[in-house]
Scaffold this active site. Structure first.
Site, PDB file in Angstrom:
ATOM      1  N   HIS A  18     -20.339  -4.800   6.895  1.00 39.37           N
ATOM      2  CA  HIS A  18     -21.204  -4.526   7.994  1.00 39.37           C
ATOM      3  C   HIS A  18     -20.572  -4.449   9.254  1.00 39.37           C
ATOM      4  O   HIS A  18     -20.805  -3.525  10.132  1.00 39.37           O
ATOM      5  CB  HIS A  18     -22.390  -5.595   7.951  1.00 39.37           C
ATOM      6  N   LYS A  42     -38.723 -11.166  -0.527  1.00 42.70           N
ATOM      7  CA  LYS A  42     -37.167 -11.557  -1.083  1.00 42.70           C
ATOM      8  C   LYS A  42     -36.976 -12.844  -0.431  1.00 42.70           C
ATOM      9  O   LYS A  42     -37.712 -13.412   0.447  1.00 42.70           O
ATOM     10  CB  LYS A  42     -36.369 -10.757  -0.118  1.00 42.70           C
ATOM     11  N   ARG A  91     -20.911   2.663   0.415  1.00 42.81           N
ATOM     12  CA  ARG A  91     -19.939   2.008  -0.262  1.00 42.81           C
ATOM     13  C   ARG A  91     -19.278   2.873  -1.354  1.00 42.81           C
ATOM     14  O   ARG A  91     -18.151   3.133  -1.190  1.00 42.81           O
ATOM     15  CB  ARG A  91     -20.367   0.689  -0.730  1.00 42.81           C
ATOM     16  N   SER A 129     -23.094  -8.415   0.424  1.00 39.82           N
ATOM     17  CA  SER A 129     -23.727  -9.913   0.665  1.00 39.82           C
ATOM     18  C   SER A 129     -23.753 -10.842  -0.582  1.00 39.82           C
ATOM     19  O   SER A 129     -23.492 -11.832  -0.599  1.00 39.82           O
ATOM     20  CB  SER A 129     -24.849  -9.821   1.605  1.00 39.82           C
TER      21      SER A 129
HETATM   22  P1  ADP Z   1     -26.358  -5.821   0.744  1.00 38.13           P
HETATM   23  O1  ADP Z   1     -26.658  -4.338   0.137  1.00 38.13           O
HETATM   24  O2  ADP Z   1     -25.023  -6.300   0.795  1.00 38.13           O
HETATM   25  O3  ADP Z   1     -27.546  -6.830   0.525  1.00 38.13           O
HETATM   26  P2  ADP Z   1     -27.684  -4.738   3.309  1.00 38.13           P
HETATM   27  O4  ADP Z   1     -29.075  -4.722   2.986  1.00 38.13           O
HETATM   28  O5  ADP Z   1     -27.688  -6.019   4.232  1.00 38.13           O
HETATM   29  O6  ADP Z   1     -26.659  -5.046   2.192  1.00 38.13           O
HETATM   30  O7  ADP Z   1     -27.073  -3.505   3.780  1.00 38.13           O
HETATM   31  C1  ADP Z   1     -27.314  -2.866   4.940  1.00 38.13           C
HETATM   32  C2  ADP Z   1     -26.754  -1.489   5.187  1.00 38.13           C
HETATM   33  O8  ADP Z   1     -25.297  -1.928   5.241  1.00 38.13           O
HETATM   34  C3  ADP Z   1     -26.729  -0.581   4.119  1.00 38.13           C
HETATM   35  O9  ADP Z   1     -26.901   0.832   4.617  1.00 38.13           O
HETATM   36  C4  ADP Z   1     -25.686  -0.681   3.104  1.00 38.13           C
HETATM   37  O10 ADP Z   1     -25.294   0.313   2.200  1.00 38.13           O
HETATM   38  C5  ADP Z   1     -24.634  -1.110   4.134  1.00 38.13           C
HETATM   39  N1  ADP Z   1     -23.509  -2.024   3.701  1.00 38.13           N
HETATM   40  C6  ADP Z   1     -23.676  -3.258   2.948  1.00 38.13           C
HETATM   41  N2  ADP Z   1     -22.309  -3.586   2.656  1.00 38.13           N
HETATM   42  C7  ADP Z   1     -21.434  -2.825   3.158  1.00 38.13           C
HETATM   43  C8  ADP Z   1     -20.085  -2.564   3.029  1.00 38.13           C
HETATM   44  N3  ADP Z   1     -19.393  -3.535   2.415  1.00 38.13           N
HETATM   45  N4  ADP Z   1     -19.563  -1.428   3.626  1.00 38.13           N
HETATM   46  C9  ADP Z   1     -20.358  -0.465   4.035  1.00 38.13           C
HETATM   47  N5  ADP Z   1     -21.702  -0.782   4.325  1.00 38.13           N
HETATM   48  C10 ADP Z   1     -22.224  -1.618   3.711  1.00 38.13           C
END
Ligand code: ADP
Length: 164
Positions: A18, A42, A91, A129
């Protein structure tokens, strides 16, 4: 004209993947509003307030970053924040199908708001995460995968559990 972008997510907790996307975005846009999803369906490890406060502390030195929680439609949050850009991190191919569908749906809801996809450094392209929480809970090393503050907070969370 000021370019305002919203980067939405659960951030439970924020990872270096992130952080990578946030740093790339702030090089391009004037203001980046990190939208922390408050989803009552959630059961997050960190409360919405905890997630917001961690991100605020991590980016305290970056005046381009704002942090706020939201619930409901992302498009309504972006409109409220007067942002015309949504940022999504990509990703792997597995993220693509869902994000493609969401981007087109969001465009239908508001054609003036554009979705930008950014790819993180290859090092973080396997990171989520959920995986961080799992590895940490099983005693694995997460150094370099999350900001130091998150590692400290994770230690606190898991030591609250009776089985640890
Ligand atoms: P997760 O999918 O890890 O639970 P979130 O819902 O917090 O994460 O994701 C928020 C945004 O960040 C989304 O657009 C997701 O694709 C992106 N994201 C999450 N992890 C990464 C990463 N390691 N690299 C790039 N983008 C990421």
């Amino acid at each position: 004209m000021e370019k305002r972008a919203v980067y939405p997510g659960s951030f439970d907790p924020i990872t270096n993947g992130h952080v990578d996307i946030i740093e790339r975005s702030t090089k391009i846009f004037d203001t980046l509003i990190i939208g922390v999803l408050d989803n009552p369906k959630k059961q997050p490890l960190f409360s919405t307030n905890e997630r917001v406060s961690m991100i605020k502390k991590i980016f305290a030195g970056n005046p381009k970053v704002e942090v706020a929680s939201f619930h409901g439609l992302l498009i309504e949050f972006a409109e409220k924040k007067q942002a015309e850009i949504l940022i999504k991190g990509l990703r792997a191919i597995s993220d693509f199908e869902y994000e493609f569908q969401m981007a087109l749906m969001n465009r239908k809801l508001n054609p003036d708001i554009e979705t930008f996809f950014l790819m993180p450094n290859l090092h973080y392209s396997f990171l989520s995460s959920g995986l961080v929480k799992e590895i940490f809970n099983l005693g694995g090393c997460i150094k370099g995968l999350v900001p130091e503050l998150v590692e400290i907070k994770l230690r606190g969370k898991f030591s609250e559990c009776p089985e640890n």
